[in-house]
Design an enzyme around this catalytic site. Sequence first.
Site, PDB file in Angstrom:
ATOM      1  N   GLY A   1       8.775 -43.951   1.200  1.00 32.61           N
ATOM      2  CA  GLY A   1       8.606 -45.382   0.984  1.00 32.61           C
ATOM      3  C   GLY A   1       8.543 -45.818  -0.467  1.00 32.61           C
ATOM      4  O   GLY A   1       8.117 -46.936  -0.759  1.00 32.61           O
TER       5      GLY A   1
ATOM      6  N   HIS B   1       5.567 -33.988  -4.371  1.00 31.49           N
ATOM      7  CA  HIS B   1       5.691 -34.743  -3.130  1.00 31.49           C
ATOM      8  C   HIS B   1       7.085 -34.661  -2.531  1.00 31.49           C
ATOM      9  O   HIS B   1       7.277 -34.887  -1.347  1.00 31.49           O
ATOM     10  CB  HIS B   1       5.338 -36.210  -3.433  1.00 31.49           C
ATOM     11  CG  HIS B   1       5.210 -37.078  -2.222  1.00 31.49           C
ATOM     12  ND1 HIS B   1       4.356 -36.785  -1.178  1.00 31.49           N
ATOM     13  CD2 HIS B   1       5.825 -38.250  -1.886  1.00 31.49           C
ATOM     14  CE1 HIS B   1       4.433 -37.737  -0.268  1.00 31.49           C
ATOM     15  NE2 HIS B   1       5.328 -38.625  -0.660  1.00 31.49           N
TER      16      HIS B   1
END
Length: 288
Positions: free
Chosen positions: A35, A261
Amino acid sequence: MTSTELAEQTVVVDGQPIFYAEIGTGMPVVLLHGGGPGASGVTNYARNIDALARRFRVIVPDMPGYGRSTKTLDQSDPFGSLADSIRGLLDQLGVEAAHLVGNSYGGAAALRLALDTPDRVAKLVLMGPGGIGTTRALPTAGLKSLLSYYGGDGPSREKLANFIRTYLVYESDSVPDALIDLRYEASIDPEVVASPPLRRPSGLRTLWRMDLTRDARLRHLQTPTLVLWGRDDKVNRPAGGPMLLNMMPNAELVMTSHTGHWLQWERAELFNDLVHEFLQSDSRLAHA
């Protein structure tokens, strides 16, 4: 890099356009992106699509709020809204069940879809998924940076480069300038600036809905699940990996060092090998 043979289409789900690209044949595998500002399916999985397409039908949508898909998203239940849209995409494509691979925000959407309709998901692969223990601690520095992108003086290339190179990856020079440029241009779409898809939850009810570890169904979800997490993730806490391993009946966990990440980008070869093996019908990792 990603193949030029990708077929691109847009379908209408509940009156809203959902863009997707696809390549390959076989069991459908849906790749759901994260996102971050300017994200899209193809850029998120640029180092993975071709490898997975050798054995699977790979479907790569832009999720609502991003890329060439609708910018409409129900902010009172964002993960549920995303799951509904992806399920609607599967309906439009005539796909009864698919493997879902989700990174971060996309991981939360994949997990929510499996919780709501487990019969539609054959196997799950979750990389540093969102919604794991989100109400149990203050936001990470990476999540704060992400959520503040459209605040203050507004979006800028400098802010985006800092977010991606500081918080998404372990080695900042692993992300080329061209990708930063591409994502920055996408991030300043007027519709997105007016209504950013990823924002701070408004209200306790929404916040609790976004913590999927508080969903009682999680402990009973039988879907074989591979959880992948970079030990050095600065956006979603790596402690979420063992949490899911201990909560889900059929979960396996792989954690890697010197990885942030964006595990599917930084450790692409390992990611492709693990996912390919896990999604096989005779996988040594998957348990049902």
